[in-house]
Write a protein that holds these residues in place. Structure first.
Motif, PDB file in Angstrom:
ATOM      1  N   THR A 433      15.679  51.912  28.650  1.00  0.00           N
ATOM      2  CA  THR A 433      16.788  52.632  29.262  1.00  0.00           C
ATOM      3  C   THR A 433      17.644  53.228  28.158  1.00  0.00           C
ATOM      4  O   THR A 433      18.150  52.492  27.305  1.00  0.00           O
ATOM      5  CB  THR A 433      17.658  51.665  30.093  1.00  0.00           C
ATOM      6  OG1 THR A 433      16.828  51.018  31.050  1.00  0.00           O
ATOM      7  CG2 THR A 433      18.778  52.420  30.798  1.00  0.00           C
ATOM      8  N   VAL A 434      17.790  54.541  28.189  1.00  0.00           N
ATOM      9  CA  VAL A 434      18.654  55.216  27.221  1.00  0.00           C
ATOM     10  C   VAL A 434      20.045  55.356  27.827  1.00  0.00           C
ATOM     11  O   VAL A 434      20.185  55.788  28.970  1.00  0.00           O
ATOM     12  CB  VAL A 434      18.082  56.604  26.864  1.00  0.00           C
ATOM     13  CG1 VAL A 434      19.069  57.387  26.002  1.00  0.00           C
ATOM     14  CG2 VAL A 434      16.745  56.453  26.153  1.00  0.00           C
ATOM     15  N   ARG A 435      21.058  54.955  27.057  1.00  0.00           N
ATOM     16  CA  ARG A 435      22.454  55.113  27.506  1.00  0.00           C
ATOM     17  C   ARG A 435      23.198  55.955  26.483  1.00  0.00           C
ATOM     18  O   ARG A 435      23.092  55.694  25.285  1.00  0.00           O
ATOM     19  CB  ARG A 435      23.171  53.756  27.568  1.00  0.00           C
ATOM     20  CG  ARG A 435      22.503  52.679  28.339  1.00  0.00           C
ATOM     21  CD  ARG A 435      23.354  51.393  28.251  1.00  0.00           C
ATOM     22  NE  ARG A 435      24.644  51.581  28.916  1.00  0.00           N
ATOM     23  CZ  ARG A 435      25.758  50.918  28.607  1.00  0.00           C
ATOM     24  NH1 ARG A 435      25.755  50.038  27.625  1.00  0.00           N
ATOM     25  NH2 ARG A 435      26.874  51.135  29.268  1.00  0.00           N
ATOM     26  N   PHE A 436      23.942  56.941  26.942  1.00  0.00           N
ATOM     27  CA  PHE A 436      24.877  57.660  26.079  1.00  0.00           C
ATOM     28  C   PHE A 436      26.276  57.186  26.436  1.00  0.00           C
ATOM     29  O   PHE A 436      26.683  57.261  27.591  1.00  0.00           O
ATOM     30  CB  PHE A 436      24.773  59.171  26.274  1.00  0.00           C
ATOM     31  CG  PHE A 436      23.516  59.785  25.681  1.00  0.00           C
ATOM     32  CD1 PHE A 436      22.706  59.071  24.800  1.00  0.00           C
ATOM     33  CD2 PHE A 436      23.139  61.078  26.006  1.00  0.00           C
ATOM     34  CE1 PHE A 436      21.562  59.635  24.259  1.00  0.00           C
ATOM     35  CE2 PHE A 436      21.997  61.659  25.470  1.00  0.00           C
ATOM     36  CZ  PHE A 436      21.210  60.929  24.600  1.00  0.00           C
ATOM     37  N   VAL A 437      26.989  56.684  25.452  1.00  0.00           N
ATOM     38  CA  VAL A 437      28.308  56.102  25.687  1.00  0.00           C
ATOM     39  C   VAL A 437      29.340  56.906  24.892  1.00  0.00           C
ATOM     40  O   VAL A 437      29.137  57.182  23.700  1.00  0.00           O
ATOM     41  CB  VAL A 437      28.335  54.622  25.242  1.00  0.00           C
ATOM     42  CG1 VAL A 437      29.712  54.004  25.482  1.00  0.00           C
ATOM     43  CG2 VAL A 437      27.249  53.818  25.963  1.00  0.00           C
ATOM     44  N   SER A 447      15.671  56.682  31.997  1.00  0.00           N
ATOM     45  CA  SER A 447      14.611  55.734  31.638  1.00  0.00           C
ATOM     46  C   SER A 447      13.508  56.414  30.843  1.00  0.00           C
ATOM     47  O   SER A 447      13.179  57.580  31.081  1.00  0.00           O
ATOM     48  CB  SER A 447      14.020  55.099  32.897  1.00  0.00           C
ATOM     49  OG  SER A 447      14.945  54.201  33.454  1.00  0.00           O
ATOM     50  N   LEU A 448      12.932  55.676  29.919  1.00  0.00           N
ATOM     51  CA  LEU A 448      11.777  56.160  29.164  1.00  0.00           C
ATOM     52  C   LEU A 448      10.503  55.808  29.939  1.00  0.00           C
ATOM     53  O   LEU A 448      10.472  54.830  30.689  1.00  0.00           O
ATOM     54  CB  LEU A 448      11.726  55.492  27.792  1.00  0.00           C
ATOM     55  CG  LEU A 448      12.893  55.806  26.848  1.00  0.00           C
ATOM     56  CD1 LEU A 448      12.821  54.894  25.618  1.00  0.00           C
ATOM     57  CD2 LEU A 448      12.867  57.272  26.437  1.00  0.00           C
ATOM     58  N   ARG A 469      27.691  57.839  21.341  1.00  0.00           N
ATOM     59  CA  ARG A 469      26.731  56.967  20.675  1.00  0.00           C
ATOM     60  C   ARG A 469      25.627  56.632  21.669  1.00  0.00           C
ATOM     61  O   ARG A 469      25.798  56.826  22.877  1.00  0.00           O
ATOM     62  CB  ARG A 469      27.415  55.697  20.154  1.00  0.00           C
ATOM     63  CG  ARG A 469      28.037  54.846  21.240  1.00  0.00           C
ATOM     64  CD  ARG A 469      28.746  53.616  20.667  1.00  0.00           C
ATOM     65  NE  ARG A 469      29.226  52.753  21.741  1.00  0.00           N
ATOM     66  CZ  ARG A 469      28.474  51.852  22.382  1.00  0.00           C
ATOM     67  NH1 ARG A 469      27.179  51.693  22.074  1.00  0.00           N
ATOM     68  NH2 ARG A 469      28.980  51.107  23.336  1.00  0.00           N
ATOM     69  N   ALA A 470      24.485  56.163  21.143  1.00  0.00           N
ATOM     70  CA  ALA A 470      23.325  55.899  22.002  1.00  0.00           C
ATOM     71  C   ALA A 470      22.911  54.439  21.918  1.00  0.00           C
ATOM     72  O   ALA A 470      23.018  53.809  20.857  1.00  0.00           O
ATOM     73  CB  ALA A 470      22.151  56.792  21.585  1.00  0.00           C
ATOM     74  N   GLU A 471      22.480  53.936  23.050  1.00  0.00           N
ATOM     75  CA  GLU A 471      21.833  52.619  23.112  1.00  0.00           C
ATOM     76  C   GLU A 471      20.483  52.808  23.780  1.00  0.00           C
ATOM     77  O   GLU A 471      20.352  53.608  24.698  1.00  0.00           O
ATOM     78  CB  GLU A 471      22.644  51.630  23.967  1.00  0.00           C
ATOM     79  CG  GLU A 471      23.973  51.229  23.365  1.00  0.00           C
ATOM     80  CD  GLU A 471      24.703  50.193  24.226  1.00  0.00           C
ATOM     81  OE1 GLU A 471      24.125  49.707  25.231  1.00  0.00           O
ATOM     82  OE2 GLU A 471      25.859  49.883  23.885  1.00  0.00           O
ATOM     83  N   VAL A 472      19.490  52.042  23.336  1.00  0.00           N
ATOM     84  CA  VAL A 472      18.221  51.964  24.039  1.00  0.00           C
ATOM     85  C   VAL A 472      18.001  50.503  24.393  1.00  0.00           C
ATOM     86  O   VAL A 472      17.963  49.641  23.493  1.00  0.00           O
ATOM     87  CB  VAL A 472      17.042  52.497  23.197  1.00  0.00           C
ATOM     88  CG1 VAL A 472      15.774  52.545  24.042  1.00  0.00           C
ATOM     89  CG2 VAL A 472      17.368  53.866  22.616  1.00  0.00           C
ATOM     90  N   ARG A 473      17.910  50.239  25.689  1.00  0.00           N
ATOM     91  CA  ARG A 473      17.771  48.862  26.164  1.00  0.00           C
ATOM     92  C   ARG A 473      16.363  48.638  26.696  1.00  0.00           C
ATOM     93  O   ARG A 473      15.746  49.532  27.277  1.00  0.00           O
ATOM     94  CB  ARG A 473      18.755  48.607  27.311  1.00  0.00           C
ATOM     95  CG  ARG A 473      20.216  48.805  26.950  1.00  0.00           C
ATOM     96  CD  ARG A 473      20.736  47.606  26.213  1.00  0.00           C
ATOM     97  NE  ARG A 473      22.181  47.683  26.019  1.00  0.00           N
ATOM     98  CZ  ARG A 473      22.997  46.628  26.068  1.00  0.00           C
ATOM     99  NH1 ARG A 473      22.516  45.431  26.310  1.00  0.00           N
ATOM    100  NH2 ARG A 473      24.295  46.769  25.873  1.00  0.00           N
ATOM    101  N   HIS A 474      15.893  47.414  26.557  1.00  0.00           N
ATOM    102  CA  HIS A 474      14.679  47.032  27.267  1.00  0.00           C
ATOM    103  C   HIS A 474      15.014  46.917  28.745  1.00  0.00           C
ATOM    104  O   HIS A 474      16.181  46.751  29.116  1.00  0.00           O
ATOM    105  CB  HIS A 474      14.165  45.687  26.748  1.00  0.00           C
ATOM    106  CG  HIS A 474      13.576  45.766  25.376  1.00  0.00           C
ATOM    107  ND1 HIS A 474      12.399  46.425  25.108  1.00  0.00           N
ATOM    108  CD2 HIS A 474      14.024  45.272  24.191  1.00  0.00           C
ATOM    109  CE1 HIS A 474      12.136  46.330  23.812  1.00  0.00           C
ATOM    110  NE2 HIS A 474      13.110  45.643  23.235  1.00  0.00           N
TER     111      HIS A 474
END
Ligand SMILES: [Zn+2]
Ligand SMILES: [Zn+2]
Length: 510
Positions: A433-437, A447-448, A469-474
């Motif tokens: 899961t890509v999040r832009f914060v 989602s990827l 900023r970006a986060e990529v979550r499992h």
């Protein structure tokens, strides 16, 4: 006797007298092979001083000091701290805060240690055994309601000192690829503090994790600095550092000059942390509060962030205290923008001590001018870095608009209403899961695919976002991507796979 800052207690001195070899002295024994032993016993109650100093009068002609200690561990009810006591030693140069006398520390990891001119137990500094008053220091950081009964045995061996120890410091440069992204773990332990890995094993682990650099951060001692030289190489830059373990939180001093030691004997309320932070920064190093919400005793960060160069928001495998650290850090980004002052970049490190803890989980990917200590430290200080769970994860994060482009840690300036495309290219996070914060919170989620590779583009303006900023979550444990901008009783996200420092978006003069 005045001791270090904070609460300290100095006990009656222990004397040796080789000439008399007086067996009548309580606890004294003399053996035929030039050794003399004294035994000190005592008792500490709940509320004991942070540090208890035992002066030891060392006569001339000593070639080795050996110390053994033990303490009782009475049964305590669940939830009540049991006895726990650290140990270390200062030499004849004294115990003054930030003084010259430090000769080693093993925390609670060892029950004995030895020092001579040519060698010492890991955690301790080999060197001359000069006559004068040395101090064994006890750090009773938890005392059971029943109290702590302790025994310290000190054995001196007389004789000529052997050859001196020659430190083998690591070079400050490796064979890099010029200006490039370099991967490195900034928080690692060895047998020189409470890790079970040797320096050779840690260096091998860093290579196996695909790292270009690593930082040695044993607790409260510089003793490992003198052994890293043989394990560094053209392919691996080894940077010297220390993890300073206070009673009110831990911090990393990264890029310390080899052999430099930073004192740990203070609490937040002693108001001396700033002095040590300046010392580290003045020596070219970085000050990094570590695992600020770690729930262990004395691990929570209470010194604030005014003196921090970075903050370690991700420590080891992703856990809920890391979520708190990211939230605190994100809050400080908005404050920095409002006040127009320096922002504090994030970093992530494994803090690996022993198997099965994984070296490089996570690590930093830093844009540096070259693979040198100064360039890596500079890249981290500027926030030109992102944090990866492993080398499998790759990403590029940019903001473009108005014919310009900014990268991680940079600033893009544009008119208030000019469109800006924020783009993340990522690989290695299947179903992620890509999040832009931004300073408004999560503004975009996507989602990827199961391949783990994808590109996500989101449009904003400088009037809408001060940073992104970006986060990529499992995925979550149930396979779902996470709950977006919702609230509920459960954690909202799966474990972090990658986290970037921000790109700042600045409105040009209107
Ligand atoms: Zn720590
Ligand atoms: Zn650590």
């Amino acid at each position: 006797m005045a001791a270090a800052t904070g609460v300290a207690l100095t006990l009656a001195p222990v004397s040796f007298n080789r000439a008399r070899a007086d067996a009548a002295v309580t606890g004294a024994t003399t053996t035929g092979d030039g050794q003399e032993t004294r035994v000190v016993t005592g008792r500490l109650e709940t509320g004991a001083a942070d540090f208890v100093y035992i002066p030891v009068r060392i006569p001339a002609g000593v070639q080795r000091i050996a110390v053994e200690y033990s303490y009782d561990r009475p049964t305590v009810p669940a939830g009540t701290p049991g006895n726990s006591c650290d140990v270390g030693i200062f030499d004849e140069r004294g115990i003054k805060l930030d003084g010259k006398g430090f000769r080693g520390w093993s925390g609670g990891f060892r029950t004995s240690f030895e020092i001579s001119n040519g060698e010492a137990t890991p955690g301790y500094l080999p060197g001359p055994i000069k006559p004068g008053t040395w101090h064994v220091v006890l750090g009773p950081y938890q005392v059971a309601p029943q109290g702590m009964n302790y025994t310290v045995q000190i054995t001196l061996t007389y004789g000529p000192s052997g050859p001196a120890f020659t430190p083998d410091h690591p070079p400050k440069r490796a064979k890099g690829r010029g200006r490039a992204w370099y991967r490195g773990d900034g928080h690692l332990h060895t047998v020189h503090s409470d890790g079970r890995r040797t320096p050779a094993e840690v260096a091998a682990g860093a290579r196996a994790a695909g790292l270009d650099f690593m930082v040695s951060t044993d607790h409260n001692t510089s003793s490992s600095h003198g052994v890293w030289g043989q394990y560094a190489g053209e392919d691996l830059l080894i940077i010297t550092g220390e993890e300073i373990t206070t009673r009110n939180g831990h911090w990393l001093a990264l890029g310390l000059p080899a052999g430099e030691w930073i004192d740990w004997r203070y609490r937040s309320r002693d108001d001396v942390f700033g002095r040590f932070a300046r010392k580290v920064r003045g020596a070219g190093g970085l000050v990094v509060p570590a695992h600020p919400y770690c729930p262990y005793v004395a691990c929570q960060w209470k010194f604030g962030y005014d003196d921090a160069d970075l903050v370690e928001v991700w420590n080891g495998p992703w856990t809920y205290d890391d979520e708190s650290a990211v939230d605190t850090w994100d809050g400080m980004l908005g404050e920095a923008v409002r006040k127009g002052r320096r922002w504090i970049p994030a970093m992530g490190n494994s803090d690996a001590h022993s198997d099965p803890q994984v070296i490089g989980l996570p690590h930093n990917v830093v844009y540096a001018d070259d693979l040198t200590t100064d360039a890596v430290v500079g890249g981290l200080r500027a926030g030109r870095s992102w944090i990866a769970e492993s080398r499998t994860v790759q990403l590029a994060f940019t903001a473009g608009g108005n014919g310009r482009r900014a990268d991680i840690g940079g600033t893009l300036t544009a008119r208030a209403d000019a469109p800006i495309d924020v783009r993340l290219d990522v690989q290695g996070v299947p179903g992620g899961t890509v999040r832009f914060v931004t300073d408004e919170g999560q503004m975009h989620q996507e989602s990827l695919p199961s391949s783990g590779s994808g590109s996500v583009v989101w449009r904003t303006t400088t009037s809408l976002a001060a940073y992104v900023r970006a986060e990529v979550r499992h995925p979550m444990a149930d396979g779902s991507p996470g709950k977006g901008n919702t609230m509920g009783p459960n954690l909202m996200w799966g474990p972090m796979a990658a986290l970037t420092n921000p790109i700042f978006l600045r409105r040009s003069g209107s």
